[in-house]
Design an enzyme around this catalytic site. Structure first.
Site, PDB file in Angstrom:
ATOM      1  N   GLU A   1      10.858  -8.511  -3.374  1.00  0.00           N
ATOM      2  CA  GLU A   1      10.434  -9.279  -2.185  1.00  0.00           C
ATOM      3  C   GLU A   1       9.841 -10.622  -2.583  1.00  0.00           C
ATOM      4  O   GLU A   1      10.167 -11.667  -2.021  1.00  0.00           O
ATOM      5  CB  GLU A   1       9.332  -8.506  -1.446  1.00  0.00           C
ATOM      6  CG  GLU A   1       9.837  -7.648  -0.351  1.00  0.00           C
ATOM      7  CD  GLU A   1       8.711  -7.295   0.613  1.00  0.00           C
ATOM      8  OE1 GLU A   1       7.860  -8.157   0.918  1.00  0.00           O
ATOM      9  OE2 GLU A   1       8.690  -6.142   1.060  1.00  0.00           O
TER      10      GLU A   1
ATOM     11  N   SER B   1       7.634   3.157  -8.312  1.00  0.00           N
ATOM     12  CA  SER B   1       8.230   4.401  -8.806  1.00  0.00           C
ATOM     13  C   SER B   1       8.913   4.212 -10.158  1.00  0.00           C
ATOM     14  O   SER B   1       8.811   5.071 -11.027  1.00  0.00           O
ATOM     15  CB  SER B   1       9.259   4.908  -7.801  1.00  0.00           C
ATOM     16  OG  SER B   1       8.640   5.138  -6.571  1.00  0.00           O
ATOM     17  N   THR B   2       9.635   3.110 -10.346  1.00  0.00           N
ATOM     18  CA  THR B   2      10.313   2.870 -11.630  1.00  0.00           C
ATOM     19  C   THR B   2       9.610   1.766 -12.412  1.00  0.00           C
ATOM     20  O   THR B   2       9.410   1.867 -13.604  1.00  0.00           O
ATOM     21  CB  THR B   2      11.794   2.458 -11.395  1.00  0.00           C
ATOM     22  OG1 THR B   2      12.381   3.351 -10.458  1.00  0.00           O
ATOM     23  CG2 THR B   2      12.567   2.493 -12.680  1.00  0.00           C
TER      24      THR B   2
ATOM     25  N   PRO C   1       0.816  -1.221   0.000  1.00  0.00           N
ATOM     26  CA  PRO C   1       0.000   0.000   0.000  1.00  0.00           C
ATOM     27  C   PRO C   1       0.848   1.269   0.000  1.00  0.00           C
ATOM     28  O   PRO C   1       0.318   2.365  -0.168  1.00  0.00           O
ATOM     29  CB  PRO C   1      -0.812  -0.115   1.293  1.00  0.00           C
ATOM     30  CG  PRO C   1      -0.012  -0.999   2.191  1.00  0.00           C
ATOM     31  CD  PRO C   1       0.807  -1.902   1.317  1.00  0.00           C
TER      32      PRO C   1
ATOM     33  N   GLY D   1      17.106  -1.628  -6.891  1.00  0.00           N
ATOM     34  CA  GLY D   1      16.511  -0.579  -6.074  1.00  0.00           C
ATOM     35  C   GLY D   1      16.630  -0.815  -4.583  1.00  0.00           C
ATOM     36  O   GLY D   1      16.118  -0.028  -3.791  1.00  0.00           O
TER      37      GLY D   1
ATOM     38  N   ALA E   1       7.668  -4.000   5.588  1.00  0.00           N
ATOM     39  CA  ALA E   1       8.616  -4.425   4.549  1.00  0.00           C
ATOM     40  C   ALA E   1       8.992  -5.883   4.797  1.00  0.00           C
ATOM     41  O   ALA E   1       9.151  -6.311   5.945  1.00  0.00           O
ATOM     42  CB  ALA E   1       9.845  -3.529   4.585  1.00  0.00           C
TER      43      ALA E   1
ATOM     44  N   GLY F   1       6.143  -1.789  -6.812  1.00  0.00           N
ATOM     45  CA  GLY F   1       7.240  -1.484  -7.722  1.00  0.00           C
ATOM     46  C   GLY F   1       8.281  -2.583  -7.771  1.00  0.00           C
ATOM     47  O   GLY F   1       8.006  -3.735  -7.394  1.00  0.00           O
ATOM     48  N   ASP F   2       9.482  -2.202  -8.208  1.00  0.00           N
ATOM     49  CA  ASP F   2      10.564  -3.178  -8.326  1.00  0.00           C
ATOM     50  C   ASP F   2      10.947  -3.754  -6.964  1.00  0.00           C
ATOM     51  O   ASP F   2      11.335  -4.917  -6.871  1.00  0.00           O
ATOM     52  CB  ASP F   2      11.797  -2.509  -8.962  1.00  0.00           C
ATOM     53  CG  ASP F   2      11.541  -2.125 -10.402  1.00  0.00           C
ATOM     54  OD1 ASP F   2      10.843  -2.884 -11.109  1.00  0.00           O
ATOM     55  OD2 ASP F   2      12.011  -1.051 -10.833  1.00  0.00           O
TER      56      ASP F   2
HETATM   57  N1  ATP Z   1       3.474  -2.482   4.194  1.00  0.00           N
HETATM   58  C1  ATP Z   1       4.690  -2.034   3.958  1.00  0.00           C
HETATM   59  N2  ATP Z   1       5.244  -1.060   4.708  1.00  0.00           N
HETATM   60  C2  ATP Z   1       6.461  -0.566   4.450  1.00  0.00           C
HETATM   61  N3  ATP Z   1       7.251  -0.993   3.425  1.00  0.00           N
HETATM   62  C3  ATP Z   1       6.746  -1.961   2.633  1.00  0.00           C
HETATM   63  C4  ATP Z   1       5.460  -2.522   2.855  1.00  0.00           C
HETATM   64  N4  ATP Z   1       5.243  -3.464   1.905  1.00  0.00           N
HETATM   65  C5  ATP Z   1       6.354  -3.488   1.131  1.00  0.00           C
HETATM   66  N5  ATP Z   1       7.258  -2.590   1.560  1.00  0.00           N
HETATM   67  C6  ATP Z   1       8.578  -2.260   0.983  1.00  0.00           C
HETATM   68  O1  ATP Z   1       8.467  -1.058   0.245  1.00  0.00           O
HETATM   69  C7  ATP Z   1       9.585  -0.957  -0.634  1.00  0.00           C
HETATM   70  C8  ATP Z   1       9.267  -0.164  -1.874  1.00  0.00           C
HETATM   71  O2  ATP Z   1       8.185  -0.680  -2.486  1.00  0.00           O
HETATM   72  P1  ATP Z   1       7.887  -0.669  -4.045  1.00  0.00           P
HETATM   73  O3  ATP Z   1       8.943  -1.298  -4.781  1.00  0.00           O
HETATM   74  O4  ATP Z   1       6.519  -1.250  -4.149  1.00  0.00           O
HETATM   75  O5  ATP Z   1       7.788   0.880  -4.432  1.00  0.00           O
HETATM   76  P2  ATP Z   1       8.852   1.923  -4.945  1.00  0.00           P
HETATM   77  O6  ATP Z   1      10.132   1.769  -4.235  1.00  0.00           O
HETATM   78  O7  ATP Z   1       8.187   3.238  -4.892  1.00  0.00           O
HETATM   79  O8  ATP Z   1       9.027   1.554  -6.466  1.00  0.00           O
HETATM   80  P3  ATP Z   1      10.306   1.054  -7.311  1.00  0.00           P
HETATM   81  O9  ATP Z   1      10.863  -0.104  -6.571  1.00  0.00           O
HETATM   82  O10 ATP Z   1       9.726   0.680  -8.644  1.00  0.00           O
HETATM   83  O11 ATP Z   1      11.264   2.195  -7.402  1.00  0.00           O
HETATM   84  C9  ATP Z   1       9.975  -2.380  -0.928  1.00  0.00           C
HETATM   85  O12 ATP Z   1      11.316  -2.535  -0.614  1.00  0.00           O
HETATM   86  C10 ATP Z   1       9.112  -3.238  -0.030  1.00  0.00           C
HETATM   87  O13 ATP Z   1       9.893  -4.209   0.636  1.00  0.00           O
HETATM   88  C1  LIG Z   2      20.471  14.443 -17.006  1.00  0.00           C
HETATM   89  C2  LIG Z   2      19.742  13.378 -17.759  1.00  0.00           C
HETATM   90  C3  LIG Z   2      19.788  12.138 -16.992  1.00  0.00           C
HETATM   91  C4  LIG Z   2      18.927  11.107 -17.601  1.00  0.00           C
HETATM   92  C5  LIG Z   2      19.211   9.827 -16.957  1.00  0.00           C
HETATM   93  C6  LIG Z   2      18.113   8.887 -17.174  1.00  0.00           C
HETATM   94  C7  LIG Z   2      18.519   7.570 -16.767  1.00  0.00           C
HETATM   95  C8  LIG Z   2      17.424   6.867 -16.065  1.00  0.00           C
HETATM   96  C9  LIG Z   2      17.755   5.450 -16.007  1.00  0.00           C
HETATM   97  C10 LIG Z   2      16.962   4.707 -15.046  1.00  0.00           C
HETATM   98  C11 LIG Z   2      17.504   3.331 -14.963  1.00  0.00           C
HETATM   99  C12 LIG Z   2      16.707   2.468 -14.213  1.00  0.00           C
HETATM  100  C13 LIG Z   2      17.280   1.122 -14.030  1.00  0.00           C
HETATM  101  C14 LIG Z   2      16.392   0.415 -13.086  1.00  0.00           C
HETATM  102  C15 LIG Z   2      16.675   0.273 -11.830  1.00  0.00           C
HETATM  103  C16 LIG Z   2      15.683  -0.286 -10.870  1.00  0.00           C
HETATM  104  O1  LIG Z   2      16.082  -1.569 -10.505  1.00  0.00           O
HETATM  105  C17 LIG Z   2      15.644   0.583  -9.629  1.00  0.00           C
HETATM  106  C18 LIG Z   2      14.490   0.169  -8.745  1.00  0.00           C
HETATM  107  O2  LIG Z   2      13.301   0.573  -9.252  1.00  0.00           O
HETATM  108  N1  LIG Z   2      15.484   1.986  -9.980  1.00  0.00           N
HETATM  109  C19 LIG Z   2      16.448   2.859  -9.782  1.00  0.00           C
HETATM  110  C20 LIG Z   2      16.201   4.246 -10.258  1.00  0.00           C
HETATM  111  O3  LIG Z   2      17.478   2.595  -9.222  1.00  0.00           O
END
Ligand code: ATP
Ligand SMILES: CCCCCCCCCCCCC/C=C/[C@@H](O)[C@H](CO)NC(C)=O
Ligand code: CA
Length: 572
Positions: A229, A267-268, A166, A533, A200, A223-224
């Site tokens: 997990e 987020s990604t 969430p 990430g 988490a 997300g990632d």
């Molecule tokens: N209920 C929870 N409370 C706090 N953290 C949680 C919970 N459930 C999962 N998480 C943790 O939240 C972290 C981030 O989650 P998630 O990957 O979904 O989003 P994000 O970081 O915004 O996206 P991305 O990984 O794509 O950048 C994960 O490492 C996960 O372990």
């Molecule tokens: C000044 C211009 C800069 C542009 C740079 C853009 C590059 C963005 C590349 C993003 C790469 C993402 C690779 C993915 C990584 C994921 O595992 C991780 C978790 O979500 N995300 C990040 C951002 O570490």
């Protein structure tokens, strides 16, 4: 004389009504296609002899034009059965029913077919069409035939375990699941057990306890990090159940057969984007419903003989490690934290001294700069994994993986970034990814070394991540397709004197590493590893690719050109 061949499945072809129009609807089980086209009455004749067309159509509808050679319409819609989401009795809108001609029916005999419609940029939508039958018998015949043919899609999941984070991304995971995904799962008759995580690693830990056999797949909404997990929970569980010691970096890991689905809400969402082509919850849900299957390479990361983490996207040190370090402190910013942190990291312009040793992935057909993109049913992935399997069979000796020791390459220096990617890492920020020609399931990773360079040069390299130009075409960038690598930061031997495999490689390689250039800020400074990430506590690591260790509910990137040419559900 009796034929040895099984009888050809019967084609069902009827005239049904759709949106007040008569349609010829054909279900061809042999070709697994459902198609329909409007029957347009020829104007002149029909005006002078009203009703004749309807009579002929009703006659055909009752008689059912069975066993005929299917006449696939030149204008109309054709949907592969594999892309039908669901079939069910129609929920009739009363207004519409009352306006229909066939009011003599005590009950409307209509059924609705939901199917996948392809939109631009890999987006899928669930479209529906309702067909009205002239009588009850015909209605049940159609419903039965469609249910029977859908039953044959045995690769589709019937029961799923769903974890929702969430707090991922913009904190909309629950809403996304309830509004966009759950209704589709329910229409497709999929049963779900849903767990909204409370902390988490809740999902990871839960996967060690739950009866996974009960499910046809695990879905993560997030997300990632959330995907990571679930990945750790499932791989860990399978190794535990099959007595594989995951702390042994050379262990032959057991494959995970339960598929993972990703509903992007982070987020990604790079894993989702790189395996489906878009971050869109409805598209992901449809791939899950159709029972897609995409094998995926997984990298294991160890420090000495201790397991640290698995990675499927980016294992990055230097730039991406620092981006993660600063972004974790600013989680409250949501997805924007990566941009803020990226900018700050860029301005800091740190480089890090160390040694990278790797073994090339010799069996793979592709190379990082060949511009051959990994697509659905990728030939390179199929061939590479076949070759790797054969190679492993010939070298098979127990449960340990044995690498030849003779082909190590060692590169020492100062690096802005060390990135190992086992897939392209395409995401909305970088639509082609960090290594556009990396493959999802070829058993290799692309190791990208960005050596110390000026801020302007590094910016030029970063900008290439967002364009179509070759991001490796710089004198300070090298890229290798590898099956494993080890990294030892320069200061490692100062802080850790214990002799190990990786330690001894470090010691062997370091005497020549310089400690000059105090201005570059790299002496005695360590970055951290960004593993999909998540931060990794150790800096001296070794990584190994495990070919197609897991499977996703995805199909890789469908060829855009092909998609335009043969979009199965497009109106011809
Ligand atoms: N209920 C929870 N409370 C706090 N953290 C949680 C919970 N459930 C999962 N998480 C943790 O939240 C972290 C981030 O989650 P998630 O990957 O979904 O989003 P994000 O970081 O915004 O996206 P991305 O990984 O794509 O950048 C994960 O490492 C996960 O372990
Ligand atoms: C000044 C211009 C800069 C542009 C740079 C853009 C590059 C963005 C590349 C993003 C790469 C993402 C690779 C993915 C990584 C994921 O595992 C991780 C978790 O979500 N995300 C990040 C951002 O570490
Ligand atoms: Ca790969």
């Amino acid at each position: 004389m009796e034929s040895d061949h099984p009888p050809l499945p019967t084609v069902l072809c009827s005239v049904l009504s759709m949106k007040r129009q008569s349609c010829e609807v054909t279900l061809d089980p042999g070709r697994s296609l459902l198609s329909w086209r409007e029957l347009r009455p020829r104007r002149g004749r029909d005006r002078s002899r009203p009703g004749i067309c309807l009579t002929r159509m009703l006659h055909r509808a009752r008689g059912l034009v069975n066993s005929c050679t299917p006449q696939f319409p030149s204008g109309g819609v054709t949907v592969p059965v594999a892309e039908i989401v669901s079939v069910g009795e129609a929920e009739i809108d009363e207004k519409y029913y009352n306006s229909m001609k066939w009011q003599h029916m005590c009950k409307p005999h209509a059924f609705t077919v939901r199917y996948v419609q392809r939109k631009r940029k890999h987006r899928w939508r669930c479209k529906e069409v309702t067909f009205w039958c002239s009588d009850e018998q015909l209605f049940y015949q159609w419903l039965q035939a469609l249910h029977d043919i859908l039953e044959q899609q045995t690769h589709r999941p019937k029961r799923l375990l769903v974890y929702i984070n969430p707090y991922g991304g913009k904190k909309r995971g629950k809403q996304i699941y309830e509004n966009k995904v759950a209704p589709l799962f329910s229409a497709a008759g999929i049963c779900t057990d849903v767990i909204v995580t409370e902390y988490a690693n809740h999902a990871r830990d839960n996967l060690y306890e739950v009866n996974v056999e009960k499910y046809d797949g695990v879905v993560c909404v997030g997300g990632d990090g959330m995907f990571s997990e679930v990945l750790h929970g499932l791989i860990g569980r399978v190794q535990k159940d099959s007595d594989v010691d995951h702390n042994n970096p050379n262990a032959q890991l057991s494959r995970c057969n339960i598929r993972i689905g990703i509903i992007p809400a982070g987020s990604t969402d790079c894993v989702c984007y790189a395996t489906i082509g878009i971050n869109d919850p409805e598209t992901s849900a449809l791939h899950i419903i159709l029972g897609d299957c995409q094998p995926l390479d997984v990298c294991s990361v160890h420090h000495k003989r201790t397991f640290l983490k698995y990675s499927v996207s980016l294992l990055g040190y230097g730039f991406y490690g620092d981006v993660l370090k600063y972004s974790e402190k600013n989680r409250w910013l949501g997805p924007a934290r990566y941009d803020v942190s990226g900018f700050k990291t860029f301005l800091t312009h740190h480089c890090y001294e160390g040694s990278v040793s790797f073994q090339p992935a010799k069996w793979v057909l592709g190379s990082p700069r060949d511009q051959i993109i990994c697509t659905s049913r990728c030939y390179i992935c199929r061939q590479s994994s076949k070759q790797l399997e054969e190679q492993q069979k010939t070298q098979a000796c127990g449960s340990e993986h044995r690498d030849q020791d003779d082909d190590w390459t060692t590169i020492k220096g100062k690096f802005m970034a060390i990135n190992a990617v086992s897939m392209s890492c395409a995401c909305p920020r970088s639509p082609k990814g960090l290594s556009p020609a990396a493959h999802l399931g070829d058993g290799s990773a692309d190791l990208i070394l960005v050596r110390k360079c000026s801020r302007l040069d590094f910016l030029r390299h970063l900008i290439r991540h967002t364009s179509n130009k070759d991001q490796f075409d710089f004198p300070f960038v090298e890229v290798y397709r590898v099956k494993n690598f080890q990294f030892t930061p320069k200061h490692f031997e100062d802080e850790d004197t214990e002799s190990t495999d990786i330690g001894s490689i470090g010691k062997k390689n370091f005497p020549q590493i310089c400690t000059d250039h105090p201005s570059c800020g790299c002496n005695h400074v360590n970055s951290i590893w960004n593993c999909d990430g998540e931060t990794v506590d150790q800096t001296a690591i070794e990584m190994r690719v495990h070919c197609q260790l897991i499977k996703l509910f995805a199909r890789g990137i469908e060829n855009a050109k092909l998609e335009d040419d043969v979009n199965p559900s497009k109106v011809l």
